[in-house]
Design a protein around this motif. Structure first.
Motif, short mmCIF file in Angstrom:
data_model
loop_
_atom_site.label_atom_id
_atom_site.label_comp_id
_atom_site.label_asym_id
_atom_site.label_seq_id
_atom_site.Cartn_x
_atom_site.Cartn_y
_atom_site.Cartn_z
N ARG A 79 0.88 -1.16 0.01
CA ARG A 79 -0.11 -0.08 -0.05
C ARG A 79 0.75 1.24 0.06
O ARG A 79 0.56 2.17 -0.63
CB ARG A 79 -1.05 0.05 1.29
N GLU A 80 1.89 1.30 0.79
CA GLU A 80 2.90 2.39 0.85
C GLU A 80 3.67 2.55 -0.48
O GLU A 80 3.64 3.69 -1.05
CB GLU A 80 3.73 2.05 1.92
N VAL A 81 4.07 1.52 -0.99
CA VAL A 81 4.72 1.74 -2.38
C VAL A 81 3.78 2.10 -3.44
O VAL A 81 4.07 3.33 -4.13
CB VAL A 81 5.36 0.42 -2.67
N LEU A 82 2.56 1.64 -3.44
CA LEU A 82 1.72 2.05 -4.55
C LEU A 82 1.21 3.32 -4.16
O LEU A 82 0.88 4.30 -5.33
CB LEU A 82 0.32 1.04 -4.62
N LYS A 88 3.35 10.57 -7.45
CA LYS A 88 4.53 11.01 -8.30
C LYS A 88 5.77 10.96 -7.76
O LYS A 88 6.64 11.68 -8.11
CB LYS A 88 4.02 12.23 -9.10
N TYR A 89 6.14 10.18 -6.86
CA TYR A 89 7.46 9.86 -6.57
C TYR A 89 8.16 9.21 -7.36
O TYR A 89 7.57 8.06 -8.14
CB TYR A 89 7.33 8.93 -4.96
N SER A 90 9.43 9.37 -7.50
CA SER A 90 10.18 8.40 -8.50
C SER A 90 10.56 7.06 -7.88
O SER A 90 10.59 6.84 -6.62
CB SER A 90 11.39 8.96 -8.85
N ILE A 91 10.89 5.91 -8.63
CA ILE A 91 11.09 4.78 -8.23
C ILE A 91 12.30 4.69 -7.36
O ILE A 91 12.47 4.26 -6.22
CB ILE A 91 11.19 3.64 -9.31
N ASP A 92 13.30 5.38 -7.69
CA ASP A 92 14.54 5.58 -6.84
C ASP A 92 14.21 6.41 -5.41
O ASP A 92 14.53 5.52 -4.62
CB ASP A 92 15.41 6.64 -7.67
N SER A 93 13.11 7.29 -5.55
CA SER A 93 12.86 7.73 -4.14
C SER A 93 12.10 6.88 -3.10
O SER A 93 12.31 6.83 -2.03
CB SER A 93 12.36 9.06 -4.23
N ILE A 94 11.32 6.09 -4.05
CA ILE A 94 10.45 5.09 -3.15
C ILE A 94 11.47 4.04 -2.66
O ILE A 94 11.34 3.55 -1.59
CB ILE A 94 9.59 4.34 -4.09
N ALA A 95 12.42 3.58 -3.46
CA ALA A 95 13.29 2.48 -3.16
C ALA A 95 14.13 3.00 -1.86
O ALA A 95 14.31 2.34 -0.86
CB ALA A 95 14.34 2.07 -4.00
N ARG A 96 14.68 4.34 -1.75
CA ARG A 96 15.32 4.91 -0.85
C ARG A 96 14.34 4.84 0.58
O ARG A 96 14.83 4.74 1.46
CB ARG A 96 15.86 6.23 -1.08
N LYS A 97 13.12 5.41 0.46
CA LYS A 97 12.21 5.50 1.53
C LYS A 97 11.86 4.20 2.05
O LYS A 97 11.94 3.99 3.22
CB LYS A 97 11.24 6.16 0.85
N THR A 98 11.72 3.22 1.21
CA THR A 98 11.44 1.94 1.77
C THR A 98 12.64 0.95 2.07
O THR A 98 12.57 -0.17 2.47
CB THR A 98 10.32 1.04 1.01
N ARG A 99 13.81 1.30 1.82
CA ARG A 99 15.17 0.51 1.85
C ARG A 99 15.08 -0.67 0.98
O ARG A 99 15.25 -1.70 1.69
CB ARG A 99 15.27 0.34 3.34
N ASN A 103 14.95 -2.56 -8.38
CA ASN A 103 14.21 -3.66 -8.98
C ASN A 103 12.99 -4.22 -8.63
O ASN A 103 11.87 -4.53 -9.23
CB ASN A 103 15.25 -4.50 -9.73
N GLU A 104 12.99 -4.28 -7.21
CA GLU A 104 12.14 -4.97 -6.64
C GLU A 104 10.82 -3.95 -6.48
O GLU A 104 9.46 -4.36 -6.75
CB GLU A 104 12.29 -5.45 -5.21
N ILE A 105 11.18 -2.71 -6.32
CA ILE A 105 10.01 -1.77 -6.34
C ILE A 105 9.40 -1.72 -7.75
O ILE A 105 8.18 -1.57 -7.98
CB ILE A 105 10.44 -0.39 -5.97
N ARG A 106 10.21 -1.63 -8.93
CA ARG A 106 9.51 -1.62 -10.04
C ARG A 106 8.84 -2.94 -10.62
O ARG A 106 7.73 -2.58 -11.06
CB ARG A 106 10.88 -1.62 -11.26
N GLN A 107 9.26 -4.14 -10.04
CA GLN A 107 8.31 -5.31 -10.24
C GLN A 107 7.10 -5.23 -9.56
O GLN A 107 5.92 -5.40 -10.01
CB GLN A 107 8.90 -6.40 -9.66
N ILE A 108 7.01 -4.44 -8.24
CA ILE A 108 5.62 -4.40 -7.70
C ILE A 108 4.84 -3.56 -8.30
O ILE A 108 3.61 -3.61 -8.47
CB ILE A 108 6.26 -3.69 -6.10
N ILE A 109 5.54 -2.24 -8.87
CA ILE A 109 4.63 -1.14 -9.40
C ILE A 109 3.96 -1.86 -10.87
O ILE A 109 2.95 -1.49 -11.21
CB ILE A 109 5.46 -0.02 -9.81
N ASP A 110 5.13 -2.60 -11.62
CA ASP A 110 4.61 -3.31 -12.74
C ASP A 110 3.45 -4.13 -12.47
O ASP A 110 2.59 -4.37 -13.34
CB ASP A 110 5.55 -3.90 -13.40
N THR A 111 3.46 -4.89 -11.41
CA THR A 111 2.55 -5.74 -11.31
C THR A 111 0.89 -5.42 -10.85
O THR A 111 0.07 -5.79 -11.40
CB THR A 111 2.95 -6.50 -9.92
#
Length: 126
Positions: A79-82, A88-99, A103-111
């Protein structure tokens, strides 16, 4: 001279009483308006609560029918990632925020979020 002062004093007392009566009437009208707005807001809040409750029940039904069991922590993480992505957060900033790795963040978003072109194709096929 004394009669003029007494008359002016009586006139000022009369104007003071009229002022109190008119201000009291105005304050009652304002209070009624406030009460109506409060009742309207409370009704809207209750309707929103009912809608949220219905959505929660619908989601529960869909999850049970689909047989999907996600742990609470994983559901909150998804829920937080989506939510971040839709804000409009970038994938990079989402990855940093969620640690998590990008590529995992990108997979979640693509799913969970289909590309717009695929959505149009499905909508146009019907």
């Amino acid at each position: 001279m004394e009669w003029i002062l007494a008359g002016l004093f009586a006139l000022s007392a009369l104007l003071l009483i009229i002022s109190f009566v008119s201000s009291r009437k105005e304050s009652k009208e304002r209070q009624e308006e406030i009460d109506i707005l409060h009742i309207t807001n409370m009704n809207e809040i209750n309707e929103l609560r009912d809608m949220i409750s219905n959505i929660e029940h619908d989601i529960e039904i869909i999850v049970n029918k689909a047989g999907i069991e996600l742990p609470v922590q994983e559901r909150h993480f998804l829920r937080e990632v989506l939510d971040l992505y839709k804000r409009k957060y970038s994938i990079d900033s989402i990855a940093r925020k969620t640690r998590m790795p990008e590529n995992e963040i990108r997979q979640i978003i693509d799913t969970y979020i289909a590309p717009k072109s695929e959505r149009r194709k499905v909508a146009n096929e019907n």
